[in-house]
Structures are given as C-alpha cells and as structure tokens.
Design a protein around this motif. Structure first.
Motif, PDB file in Angstrom:
ATOM      1  N   ARG A 138       9.326 -31.875  65.971  1.00  0.00           N
ATOM      2  CA  ARG A 138       9.648 -30.303  66.304  1.00  0.00           C
ATOM      3  C   ARG A 138       9.525 -30.019  67.155  1.00  0.00           C
ATOM      4  NH1 ARG A 138      11.222 -28.953  60.717  1.00  0.00           N
ATOM      5  NH2 ARG A 138      10.321 -30.263  58.992  1.00  0.00           N
ATOM      6  N   LEU A 139      10.213 -30.465  68.114  1.00  0.00           N
ATOM      7  CA  LEU A 139       9.709 -29.279  70.061  1.00  0.00           C
ATOM      8  C   LEU A 139      10.870 -28.098  69.573  1.00  0.00           C
ATOM      9  CD1 LEU A 139      10.327 -33.091  71.916  1.00  0.00           C
ATOM     10  CD2 LEU A 139       8.122 -32.048  70.697  1.00  0.00           C
ATOM     11  N   GLY A 140       9.610 -27.499  70.519  1.00  0.00           N
ATOM     12  CA  GLY A 140       9.923 -26.222  70.847  1.00  0.00           C
ATOM     13  C   GLY A 140       9.619 -25.681  72.219  1.00  0.00           C
ATOM     14  N   GLN A 141       9.965 -24.875  72.732  1.00  0.00           N
ATOM     15  CA  GLN A 141       9.528 -24.069  73.854  1.00  0.00           C
ATOM     16  C   GLN A 141       8.289 -24.326  74.279  1.00  0.00           C
ATOM     17  OE1 GLN A 141      11.914 -22.020  76.440  1.00  0.00           O
ATOM     18  NE2 GLN A 141      13.426 -23.024  74.897  1.00  0.00           N
ATOM     19  N   GLY A 142       7.779 -25.122  75.431  1.00  0.00           N
ATOM     20  CA  GLY A 142       6.942 -25.160  76.349  1.00  0.00           C
ATOM     21  C   GLY A 142       6.034 -26.873  75.962  1.00  0.00           C
ATOM     22  N   ASP A 143       6.954 -27.086  74.451  1.00  0.00           N
ATOM     23  CA  ASP A 143       6.172 -28.804  74.497  1.00  0.00           C
ATOM     24  C   ASP A 143       6.814 -29.710  75.563  1.00  0.00           C
ATOM     25  OD1 ASP A 143       5.280 -27.928  71.966  1.00  0.00           O
ATOM     26  OD2 ASP A 143       7.074 -28.388  71.316  1.00  0.00           O
ATOM     27  N   VAL A 144       5.737 -30.345  75.771  1.00  0.00           N
ATOM     28  CA  VAL A 144       5.372 -32.056  76.681  1.00  0.00           C
ATOM     29  C   VAL A 144       6.161 -33.201  76.160  1.00  0.00           C
ATOM     30  CG1 VAL A 144       4.496 -32.941  78.565  1.00  0.00           C
ATOM     31  CG2 VAL A 144       4.224 -30.320  78.168  1.00  0.00           C
TER      32      VAL A 144
END
Length: 328
Positions: A138-144
């Motif tokens: 569930r990756l989103g904006q700003g995740d690395v």
C-alpha cells in the motif's frame, strides 16, 4: 495433434524438458481453446521444473504460466463471439504448447494497440508488481521502497510504478549497467553494490530513517543485507530466490524490527474475484496503452521445438536483456 513441452522428472530445465505430441482435445463447458502465438520464459516458469515445489506438482507436467494467443474454439455456454479474438489464456493449462484450454471467465482480451510481444508478458511481472505496490505494501506519496536485482524486468516495472503511484524508489544493482535507464524510468536513486555498502547508503539517502519497505528477489547474503535497510516496523518482502539460497531468517528476526512478508502470485489468484481480476488487467492494460508503463522488448525468439536452447538462452539473459519468447 498438439505439440507441447513436458517434463516427467524434476531437474535442470535444459536436461529434463522434452517436446511431445498429444491429442488435441476440444474445450469443455465454460472453456475456450486458444492457439498460442507467443509465451515468455520467466524464472517462475523454470523454478518448478527444478523440483522446488515438487510437493504441489504432479508429473508429467507442462510448464508456462503466461502468453498470448487466438481463440480457436469454445465449449458449451461460451459465446461464439470469442472465436478469433486475441486473448491471454490464463489460469488454465501450461502455456508451453500449441493450443491450451482455459476457463472463459478468466480469459483476458487484448486490445489492438498492444502487440503480441508485449501482450505475452502482461501477466506475471506486471500483476505481481502492481499488487505488491497497491495491495500488499500500500505504497503512497512519500513512501520509500528499496528493491534489489532492480535491473530485471520486474525491477524496471517497480521503477515505472514509482512514477505512477508517487513513491520513491531506491534501485539496487550490482554495477552501473542499468543506472541511467532506471533513473529515466522513475527510480530516484540507484545504489551499486560493487561500489557502496548497501545499508549505510540507504540510511544516508533517507536521512537516517531507512526505507518504508524492501523487496528482495535474490535471497542469500544480498537479501539478508536488504532487510537492514528497512526502518523499524517497516516491511521486508521476499519475492524471489535468484541466488538459490534463503536469507538468514534468524539474523533478520534477531537484529531488525522489520515485518516480514512473502509474496506468491498464486495466493492472490486463489482469493481474487473474477471482477477484481479483470479490473486489475484493465488498469495495467490502460497503463501500457497510454505509455506510463513499458515492458522490455524480447531479446530473442525460439520455436517451441527448440525449448532446450531457449531455456539456456533465458538463463544467461535474465536481468541483462529482454525476455526469451517461445513462438510457433
């Protein structure tokens, strides 16, 4: 008759695979019969042949999880309108044969805008990468996200999805061979393990925080090292075992605070509904058509009858160039 690739014992693919002729059978109720046009050779096709999953494979077996073909015949309760359509005949028989049968409900139609070479590769890597990014992590904006073996076909997809979804990708490769391409595709940073220590470099480029998630396709020492790049309570996901060795699970458990996940596409297949299955492919096909995701151009094609040569070529080309295709 139906020419097909089979194996009757587990072992090295180029040793145990053979070409046979079987009677061509008509599709049963709810099935379609598809004449195959192209099928890629993936690591996921070859690993079962070695016996890695012998507990769930009945011999003799026909390999091949994906490919594209033309519907030639339909069974009862299936519309005649399917005949002549180009489709992905998935979740049925092994695709390394001239004709395969597949359940009509799960067949995916392919639009004219997508060529056969691209269509043949639309399942294993694209679906895996998309599901991992959107449903599992569930990756989103700003995740690395940090990914090793990132010069591979699926690694390139993670780079492109970073741009589509908005997360930041740290691509890990052995050398400089894929650096420029990965940066152009969407990676924010490329770490070359022949030049830099992995974990200290990840900490440096994340201001000491570490990555939200890591995806390991190698296993062994390289995979173990990747787990130390994850922030506390972050996710360490194992996807493949290119080294043939397991990561040091005891060390990871003892010395990191990562949440460990294993991903198998077949588990998602067992749970997904027909509707979500088709919605997923619609999303991926849309990204291919609009150019936001591009699959690698295959490096070579071999006849089905030359499968032993083909798997040798695939073993030497994996991660260095495009897929090897089996064609009529």
């Amino acid at each position: 008759m139906n020419t097909c690739v089979t194996y009757e014992e587990f072992g090295t693919p180029h040793d145990v695979l053979k070409v046979s002729s079987l009677l061509k059978e008509s599709p049963k109720k709810g099935e379609v019969l598809v004449r195959m046009v192209a099928r890629p050779i993936n690591p996921s096709d070859l690993i079962p042949i070695t016996g890695a999953y012998s507990h769930r494979i009945t011999l003799p077996d026909i390999p091949g999880y994906e490919g594209v073909g033309i519907v030639e015949e339909v069974g009862q309760a299936v519309s005649q309108e399917w005949i002549g359509k180009r489709v992905l005949p998935l979740r049925g028989e092994g695709t390394w044969q001239e004709v395969v049968t597949a359940p009509a409900d799960w067949v995916v139609p392919v639009p004219d805008e997508i060529d056969d070479e691209t269509a043949a590769q639309l399942y294993i890597n694209p679906v895996t990468a998309w599901i991992i990014c959107t449903e599992v992590l569930r990756l989103g904006q700003g995740d690395v996200l940090v990914v090793n073996a990132c010069g591979s076909a699926i690694g390139r997809l993670f780079a492109q999805l970073a741009k589509v979804i908005g997360f930041r990708l740290i691509a890990v490769t052995r050398d400089d061979q894929h650096t420029q391409e990965l940066l152009e595709l969407g990676a924010s940073t490329v770490i070359r393990t022949n030049e830099s220590q992995l974990a200290p470099t990840v900490l440096e480029v994340t201001n000491g925080k570490g990555a939200h998630a890591a995806i390991d396709s190698i296993g062994g020492a390289a995979g173990t090292a990747l787990a130390f790049c994850v922030c506390p309570k972050g996710h360490f996901l194992t996807l493949g075992l290119l080294s043939g060795q397991q990561v040091d699970w005891a060390k990871i458990s003892r010395e990191t605070q990562a949440n460990v996940k294993l991903f198998h596409l077949r588990h998602w297949n067992q749970q997904v509904s027909v509707q979500v299955w088709h919605e997923t492919f619609h999303q991926l096909i849309s990204m291919i058509v609009n150019g936001s995701c591009i699959l690698m151009t295959p490096s070579a094609s071999f006849r089905l009858q030359d499968v032993r040569k083909a798997v040798r070529a695939a073993a030497s080309a994996e991660g260095k160039s495009g897929k090897i295709l089996l064609v009529p």
